[in-house]
Design an enzyme around this catalytic site. Structure first.
Site, PDB file in Angstrom:
ATOM      1  N   SER A  87       0.811  -1.215   0.000  1.00  0.00           N
ATOM      2  CA  SER A  87       0.000   0.000   0.000  1.00  0.00           C
ATOM      3  C   SER A  87       0.848   1.270   0.000  1.00  0.00           C
ATOM      4  CB  SER A  87      -0.941  -0.003   1.207  1.00  0.00           C
ATOM      5  OG  SER A  87      -1.768  -1.138   1.144  1.00  0.00           O
ATOM      6  N   ASP A  98       3.861 -13.221   5.025  1.00  0.00           N
ATOM      7  CA  ASP A  98       4.336 -12.916   3.673  1.00  0.00           C
ATOM      8  C   ASP A  98       5.076 -14.098   3.064  1.00  0.00           C
ATOM      9  OD1 ASP A  98       3.375 -10.290   3.935  1.00  0.00           O
ATOM     10  OD2 ASP A  98       5.191  -9.691   4.998  1.00  0.00           O
ATOM     11  N   ARG A 138       5.255 -12.241  14.576  1.00  0.00           N
ATOM     12  CA  ARG A 138       5.062 -10.840  14.182  1.00  0.00           C
ATOM     13  C   ARG A 138       3.705 -10.253  14.567  1.00  0.00           C
ATOM     14  NH1 ARG A 138       4.426 -10.420   7.769  1.00  0.00           N
ATOM     15  NH2 ARG A 138       3.202  -8.582   8.360  1.00  0.00           N
ATOM     16  N   ARG A 148       0.383  -2.192  14.332  1.00  0.00           N
ATOM     17  CA  ARG A 148       0.436  -0.919  13.614  1.00  0.00           C
ATOM     18  C   ARG A 148      -0.794  -0.073  13.905  1.00  0.00           C
ATOM     19  NH1 ARG A 148      -0.356  -2.483   7.238  1.00  0.00           N
ATOM     20  NH2 ARG A 148      -2.260  -3.714   7.452  1.00  0.00           N
ATOM     21  N   ALA A 176       7.545   0.723   6.878  1.00  0.00           N
ATOM     22  CA  ALA A 176       7.351   1.583   8.043  1.00  0.00           C
ATOM     23  C   ALA A 176       6.232   1.166   8.971  1.00  0.00           C
ATOM     24  CB  ALA A 176       7.081   3.010   7.565  1.00  0.00           C
TER      25      ALA A 176
END
Length: 559
Positions: free
Chosen positions: A81, A171, A206, A213, A287
């Site tokens: 994104s 991922d 994770r 986030r 980020a």
């Protein structure tokens, strides 16, 4: 006019009129793939998007949203994104994330930079800690970059190194963590042979440790903090390979959700808590899942959880994770200098802009769209609205998310006639797709489609134009596949769910009553990507794009 003779003034397009309201809709994680039962976009009821695809073939096409088209190193790199919205807004392709880091590592420039010099001051008396995602998925981090950094740091004087690993399984394939840990242990053993005291100090999955986030759940960061900084965790092991293997045996545990662990010595003492005088590097280049940890490591003033102690360290990110917050204040690799974005040009040329999404993608439709720049170009010309995302639940619990609310805000902005561009991001297909819940993702895609309809209906009422596209794929393929493209099964014969983005292209559709007759997609830009969208939108506003922008996707043929 700037001092260099540069002007913000755009030339008028010779064949396209000004003054039409444009709705710019980005469906997040909405790619195009073969129809089958694992393609949630195909399975879902999506009459609006279907009608765009089947209605006017000259006004619907696919564009590339991964790899080199968005500034990533190879065609095996799936889009995301951040880079997607950078490209959509900037109209040009910039070296991004992993590629920036690759260049800095290849040239050795990373070791001459301010960030490395800053952490190097701790090498003589302190420990150098690396924290990040241990994976070759290439979305948040890459194992090969970590291995190069470990070698580079030791070549540049680091004598004591600790690695705090976060296992992936999102991922990359679930279970691949064991191989990654073995590879890392191998390299650390080589460093030890050279007299460097290097070892893994802690770890965790994770989604459960560190990598939250958007301030969704600070407990995730706290669990990491306790292990990484305080050296405390519910599980203690002598070595990391054993830790990951054993913890994966706990029922309902996967790489993503591994509980936190610390590595201890023969006396049961943690081998690598972060203490005063140490240096810390977070080696993720992406980020969004590093910002919260960066705040905890850097902010003197901090109230999100009890840190117990706040060590005086030298901290650097792989990149700067938030340009607005200037966070972290030190980083190893500088970001691409994205300037003269389409949003800034359009505002300078009188285009009044409204942008809206819910929290999880609000930054994408504003900060990333505007070239990693926060705030307004001109507060009198722009309005940005953030709708709070659901917090404390996974997105498959409420797969409709805030699609309806976003669409209502967009509809009202369009009907108010106060704005020339109304820009939204609908996150459903991406955020719910990431949960791997196929049924919920189908519901999510339907909700996004209904939101698009509400926006297009409003455009119809004001005689405007719509541009509907996406930033990368996700929901169109929810199963892992072998080289032949067949679904992969686990040892129990169940399909292996794909929770990551994909390499698929994404659609772009244009239309609306305000679209000038004879506008169609060109046939001579077959490899068009997201960066071509900005010039296209500028044209639809009645302007020619700057000459260094990627070429427009449209042409006007005289009927």
């Amino acid at each position: 006019m700037g001092s260099s003779g540069f002007s913000w003034k755009l030339k008028d397009h010779p064949k396209l009129p000004k003054g039409k309201t444009i709705a710019m809709v980005v469906l997040d994680g909405w790619g195009e793939a073969k129809p089958n039962q694992y393609n949630c976009i195909h399975v879902a009821e999506t009459p609006t998007m279907d009608s765009l695809k089947n209605g006017a073939p000259e006004r619907w096409r696919l564009v590339r949203a991964h790899g080199k088209a968005v500034g990533l190193p190879t065609e095996d790199d799936m889009g995301n994104s951040e880079v997607g919205h950078n490209a959509l807004g900037a109209g040009r392709i910039y070296a991004q994330g992993a590629k920036l880091v690759d260049i800095a590592l290849e040239t050795g420039k990373i070791y001459d930079g301010e960030g490395f010099k800053y952490i190097k001051e701790s090498f003589a008396n302190g420990t150098l800690h690396f924290i990040g995602l241990l994976s070759d998925g290439g979305v948040h981090s890459r194992l090969d970059q970590l291995l190069l950094l470990l070698k580079g740091a030791s070549d540049h004087g680091a004598r004591r190194i600790r690695v705090h690993i976060l296992t992936d399984g999102r991922d990359v394939l679930d279970g691949s963590s064991v191989g990654f840990v073995e590879t890392l242990e191998n390299d650390l053993a080589k460093l030890r042979e050279k007299g460097v005291d290097a070892q893994i100090a802690s770890g965790g999955g994770r989604m459960y440790v560190t990598m939250d986030r958007y301030e969704n759940d600070w407990d995730v960061v706290k669990r990491g903090w306790d292990a990484q900084v305080l050296g405390e965790a519910p599980h203690k092991f002598k070595n990391a390979v054993e830790a990951v293997k054993k913890l994966r045996e706990i029922p309902n545990t996967s790489d993503q959700y591994l509980p936190p662990f610390v590595i201890v010595d023969d006396n049961g003492k943690a081998v690598g808590p972060i203490v005063d005088g140490d240096a810390v590097v977070t080696f993720n280049f992406r980020a969004d899942r590093m910002v919260m940890l960066a705040k905890a490591l850097e902010y003197e003033d901090f109230d999100k959880f009890d840190r117990v102690r706040f060590p005086k360290i030298r901290y650097a990110g792989m990149l700067q994770y938030d340009g607005e917050l200037k966070l972290p204040s030190h980083y190893l690799v500088s970001p691409p200098e994205i300037e003269r974005t389409s949003g800034e040009y359009l505002v300078h040329n009188g285009i009044r802009t409204f942008a809206c999404s819910e929290t999880v993608k609000f930054g994408h439709v504003t900060f990333f769209w505007n070239g990693n720049r926060s705030g307004y170009f001109n507060p009198e010309m722009e309005e940005y609205v953030e709708i709070p995302s659901d917090s404390g639940i996974t997105f498959n619990v409420q797969p409709k998310m805030k699609a309806l609310e976003i669409a209502e805000k967009a509809r009202d902005a369009i009907l108010s006639r106060k704005f020339d561009q109304v820009r939204v991001n609908l996150p459903n297909s991406d955020m719910v797709g990431h949960t791997g819940d196929i049924e919920a993702t189908v519901v999510a895609c339907k909700a996004a489609d209904e939101a698009v309809k509400m926006i297009l209906d409003a455009i119809e009422q004001v005689g405007g134009i719509y541009v509907v596209t996406a930033d990368h794929g996700n929901a169109e393929d929810m199963v892992k596949r072998n080289k032949k493209g067949e679904p992969l099964l686990d040892k129990n014969g169940n399909i292996q769910i794909l929770t990551s983005h994909t390499l698929e292209p994404v659609p772009i559709a244009i239309g609306g009553p305000g679209l000038a007759p004879g506008v169609r997609f060109r046939k001579d830009v077959p490899d068009g990507g997201l960066a071509n969208v900005a010039a296209t939108v500028m044209n639809l506003h009645g302007f020619e794009a700057p000459s260094d922008y990627e070429p427009t996707l449209i042409e006007v043929v005289d009927n």
